[in-house]
Design an enzyme around this catalytic site. Structure first.
Site, mmCIF file in Angstrom:
data_model
loop_
_atom_site.group_PDB
_atom_site.id
_atom_site.type_symbol
_atom_site.label_atom_id
_atom_site.label_comp_id
_atom_site.label_asym_id
_atom_site.label_seq_id
_atom_site.Cartn_x
_atom_site.Cartn_y
_atom_site.Cartn_z
ATOM 1 N N GLN A 1 -5.142 -0.300 -0.333
ATOM 2 C CA GLN A 1 -4.003 -1.026 0.236
ATOM 3 C C GLN A 1 -3.113 -1.619 -0.853
ATOM 4 O OE1 GLN A 1 -7.186 -2.648 1.742
ATOM 5 N NE2 GLN A 1 -7.142 -1.825 3.774
ATOM 6 N N GLY B 1 -5.877 5.486 2.771
ATOM 7 C CA GLY B 1 -6.192 6.762 2.151
ATOM 8 C C GLY B 1 -5.516 6.991 0.815
ATOM 9 N N HIS B 2 -6.092 7.886 0.043
ATOM 10 C CA HIS B 2 -5.509 8.380 -1.201
ATOM 11 C C HIS B 2 -5.335 9.886 -1.062
ATOM 12 C CE1 HIS B 2 -6.127 4.539 -2.909
ATOM 13 N NE2 HIS B 2 -7.382 4.686 -3.272
ATOM 14 N N THR C 1 -5.806 -0.510 11.930
ATOM 15 C CA THR C 1 -6.083 0.910 12.157
ATOM 16 C C THR C 1 -7.167 1.110 13.209
ATOM 17 O OG1 THR C 1 -7.727 0.941 10.380
ATOM 18 C CG2 THR C 1 -5.450 1.507 9.790
ATOM 19 N N GLY D 1 0.818 -1.196 0.000
ATOM 20 C CA GLY D 1 0.000 0.000 0.000
ATOM 21 C C GLY D 1 0.855 1.251 0.000
ATOM 22 N N ASP D 2 0.218 2.409 -0.041
ATOM 23 C CA ASP D 2 0.916 3.709 -0.033
ATOM 24 C C ASP D 2 1.835 3.873 -1.237
ATOM 25 O OD1 ASP D 2 -0.200 4.294 2.565
ATOM 26 O OD2 ASP D 2 1.287 2.931 3.404
ATOM 27 N N GLU D 3 1.471 3.247 -2.372
ATOM 28 C CA GLU D 3 2.343 3.312 -3.557
ATOM 29 C C GLU D 3 2.084 4.546 -4.422
ATOM 30 O OE1 GLU D 3 1.215 -1.079 -2.830
ATOM 31 O OE2 GLU D 3 0.115 0.791 -3.195
ATOM 32 N N LYS E 1 -1.347 5.276 -5.450
ATOM 33 C CA LYS E 1 -2.476 4.902 -6.309
ATOM 34 C C LYS E 1 -3.388 6.084 -6.582
ATOM 35 C CE LYS E 1 -3.826 1.567 -3.569
ATOM 36 N NZ LYS E 1 -2.686 1.543 -2.656
ATOM 37 N N THR F 1 6.800 11.170 -11.473
ATOM 38 C CA THR F 1 7.989 11.848 -10.952
ATOM 39 C C THR F 1 7.679 12.956 -9.951
ATOM 40 O OG1 THR F 1 7.983 13.306 -12.898
ATOM 41 C CG2 THR F 1 9.347 11.326 -13.025
#
Length: 430
Positions: A224, A40-41, A130, A12-14, A16, A414
């Protein structure tokens, strides 16, 4: 028209949110297919920051239909709050722009209470949840005692569903030293929130299939990452749903043959929030530097993320289990300025070399990384929008990642800004 599934290919946290937002411009429908409001996003659009945790990322784009599928577990009070927050930022949300599947299970206050009470027990190892009730809500779904969106429309049915759930929950609560559930208050709270949810309720499976037959482009959005998948993640330190691409079909009610492209989102290094194995984790100055440069704090929880070098073993594995056709490589700019970069290419376990992460938790914990080193670059890659803008060493790094994970790069990000993206292969191409 092509339909695209977006999945996180790490923990996750990539990034998205940005990629889904970038792709949503080409899509007609954006559908969430699993998870809840625990992940989250963060979207940055024209300098304005939007933080989403339940609503699909396409909700901030005008003229799109956003869908919450049945594979999601829905906290109706959080939904109301998130909608109000976005409306305060000028986002239009109506039943014409948002639909919620009628068979979506609800997260009730008792689920969060149970989640947190379990995590506070010291007799067993913490999972690192969480505490938002995601796991207990999925347990009730499988146990056939969920209150679902459609149940809010009929008071007699609602009472039956609540009573069935409380037979189970009150027994659990006694064992954890919690008071019994206040049935009347729970029912009153559900009746009060019902109009805010039912306004958006729809037979999502039917709507999506009609959209597909009409030639509309559908973007399926997961939460995720695949390494948190209940079956293929680092169990038991995982989420409570399937995160891999196959869930897009069962989590929305559209057939798997309707999926044309799977895009895996991959960060240029590795991060993880919470407990569990992390073979390539760094506890040195390089790990600290990655965290600081990458602003590695959870969107929802604010928890500091653990950081490490890129792990090609894990990403190759998740690309296989999700059938990834191409990856979106994000946060390359965080690696700017490192003299030397490392990539985990294999593990050592009890003196043997492994090219995959074993299933057994004790073996996962004992895996140590085998690294390959590559030269870094001093120039900035931030904001690059073409290969010509990238240093030669950065291009070599990306190409080596492609070789190791056995999957091509389709997009290269980037910076958090949506336009700072290099398109290699359009996932929506017919």
């Amino acid at each position: 028209m092509a339909n695209v599934v977006v999945v996180g290919a790490q923990w996750g946290d990539e990034g998205k949110g940005k990629i889904v937002d970038w792709l949503s411009e080409r899509a007609d429908v954006i559908a969430r297919f699993q998870g809840g409001h625990n992940a989250g996003h963060t979207l940055v659009i024209d300098g304005e920051v939007f933080k989403l945790s339940l609503l699909p990322s396409g909700i901030v784009r005008g003229g799109k239909l956003s869908v919450i599928g049945n594979g999601v577990v829905l906290d109706p009070w959080h939904l109301e709050k998130e909608i109000a927050q976005l409306r305060g930022q000028g986002v239009t949300i109506t039943p014409e722009t948002l639909m919620i599947a009628e068979n979506t299970p609800l997260i009730l206050p008792i689920h969060g209470e149970l989640d947190r009470a379990r995590e506070e027990q010291t007799s067993v190892a913490k999972i690192g949840t969480t505490g938002r009730g995601i796991g207990p809500a999925y347990e009730d779904k499988v146990g056939r005692r969920s209150v679902r969106v459609a149940d809010l429309a009929d008071d007699a049915t609602l009472e039956l569903r609540v009573d069935r759930a409380l037979v189970h929950h009150d027994a659990l609560r006694r064992g954890l030293g919690l008071d019994p559930v206040d049935r009347d208050r729970l029912l009153a709270d559900l009746r009060a929130i019902a109009p805010s949810v039912l306004e958006y309720a729809a037979p999502v499976w039917k709507v999506l299939n009609e959209k597909r037959r009409a030639g509309k482009r559908i973007l399926f959005e997961g939460a995720q990452g695949a390494l948190l998948d209940i079956d293929f993640g680092t169990y038991p330190f995982v989420t409570s749903s399937n995160v891999i691409s196959g869930q897009a079909a069962t989590g929305t009610g559209i057939g798997p043959g309707s999926i044309d492209f799977v895009l895996g989102i991959v960060k240029a290094y590795t991060t993880r929030v919470g407990e569990g194995p992390f073979p390539a984790e760094l506890h040195d100055a390089d790990g600290q530097r990655l965290g600081e440069r990458g602003h590695e704090f959870g969107t929802v929880t604010g928890r500091k993320r653990r950081c490490g070098w890129f792990d090609a073993v894990l990403v190759r594995q998740t690309c296989a289990t999700s059938g990834v056709n191409g990856i979106s490589f994000t946060k390359l700019d965080v690696l700017d300025g490192f003299d030397t970069l490392k990539i985990c290419v294999a593990y050592e376990l009890d003196g043997k070399r492994l090219d995959y992460l074993p299933t057994a938790a004790d073996q996962q914990a004992r895996c140590t990384p085998i690294y390959e080193e590559m030269p870094g670059w001093s120039q900035s890659t931030e904001g690059a929008r073409s290969w010509a803008d990238l240093p030669a060493e950065a291009i070599k790094y990306v190409r080596r990642v492609e070789e190791l994970i056995e999957c091509p790069v389709a997009l290269l990000s980037t910076s958090p800004e949506r336009e700072d993206t290099i398109l290699v292969t359009d996932p929506f191409a017919d």
